[in-house]
Design an enzyme around this catalytic site. Sequence first.
Site, PDB file in Angstrom:
ATOM      1  CE  LYS A 120      -4.550   0.787   0.321  1.00 28.39           C
ATOM      2  NZ  LYS A 120      -5.621  -0.026  -0.303  1.00 28.39           N
ATOM      3  N   GLY A 175     -21.078   6.246   4.238  1.00 28.14           N
ATOM      4  CA  GLY A 175     -20.154   6.552   3.154  1.00 28.14           C
ATOM      5  C   GLY A 175     -20.747   6.109   1.830  1.00 28.14           C
TER       6      GLY A 175
END
Length: 363
Positions: A91, A191
Site C-alpha cells: 500500500k 459513506g
Amino acid sequence: MTDVTGARVDVLNTLFRSEQGGHEQVVLCQDRATGLKAVIAIHSTALGPALGGTRFYPYASEEEAVADALNLARGMSYKNAMAGLDHGGGKAVIIGDPELIKTDELLRAYGRFVESLGGRYVTACDVGTYVADMDVVARESRWVTGRSPANGGAGDSSVLTAYGVFQGMRASAQHLWGDPTLRGRKVGVVGVGKVGHYLVEHLLEDGAEVVITDVREDSVRRITDKHPQVTAVADTDALIRTEGLDVYAPCALGGALDDDTVPVLTARVVCGAANNQLAHPGVEKDLADRGILYAPDYVVNAGGVIQVADELHGFDFDRCKTKAAKIFDTTLAIFARAKEDGIPPAAAADRIAEQRMAEARRR
C-alpha cells in the site's frame, strides 16, 4: 522519542517487532520540487508482487501516515490471499490534501518512485486517487493498474468492490437468516462515495430498505435525489442506533468498529467496504459476544483488487465479475470455519490467509 531518521520509535517497533509488523520493505519518498511526501509499504511478496492502492490523505502527522501504510499493506496481503490472487500485499499513502496539492507533476514524481521498485509493488486507486490519476502515474511507471480503458486499463474498480461487498452481504444473510437476499431487510450504509453509491444500487435492486449517511452532503443528495425512498440520517452515530437495523455497512475510512460503537450497534450483521474496520484487536470478540455477525472487510471488499489484478493480464470484465461473485462462497466458508474452530469470523479468515501465505513460502 525519535530515531536517527526522526521517526518515532513506536513506528519502528510496529515494523520490526509487533504482531502487526513483519513488513518486507518500507520506502519513504520525497520530491521537494512538487511537494510529494509519500510512504510505500510492502508487507509480503510470498504470493507474488505486492498489489495495493495509493491513498492521498491529509494525515495529522508523518507518523500517522506511516502507521496507516503499514496497516493497509498488511491488510492487502490477507485480502489478496483470500481472493486467490497471485499477489502479496502493499500500500502507498501520499501525505496532503489532494484538493490542494495534487498535480500532474506530483503524481509523476510518485510514479518514478513506484517504477524504482522494479515491479515489487503494483499500485492502483484508493481514497483520494482516481482513474485519471493512475493514468498520470502510469506515464512514469509500468506497474500501475486502475487506469482508464483509453489507456489500456480496467477503469473504475469501485464497481466490482461494491459487487463483492453485496455478495458478502448475501452470504451473511444466508448464514444468519437462511436466505441469500436482503429483501425486506434494513441496511445502513455509512459513506456513499466511490463504492457506497454502487452498493446502494445493488441493495435497492434486491429489495432492501436503505438508510445512508455521509460527511459530504452532495454525496447524500446524489442518492436521495435519484432514490427518494432512501432515508438519510445526520451522522454515523445516528445510523448505528437506527431502530430495526439489520445490516451495518461501513464504507468510509477504517476504525468504524470500536469500544464506543459496538455496544450501541443495533444491526445483526456488519458487512462493508471500508478497510481495517476493527479499531483494535479484541473488537471481533466483542461483536461475537453481542451476537453480531462480522463479514471480514478484506474478504468482502476484494472485488476491486480482483479487477485491477486482472488488468495485468488483459482485462476482461465478465471474467472479473465471475471471480468477484465467488466472494459469496468464500464468506460462507469463513463462517463455517469460524463455527468449526469456535472463533470469530475475522480470526478464521486470518487463519485461512496465513495458511496460504505460509504454504507459498515453503515452495
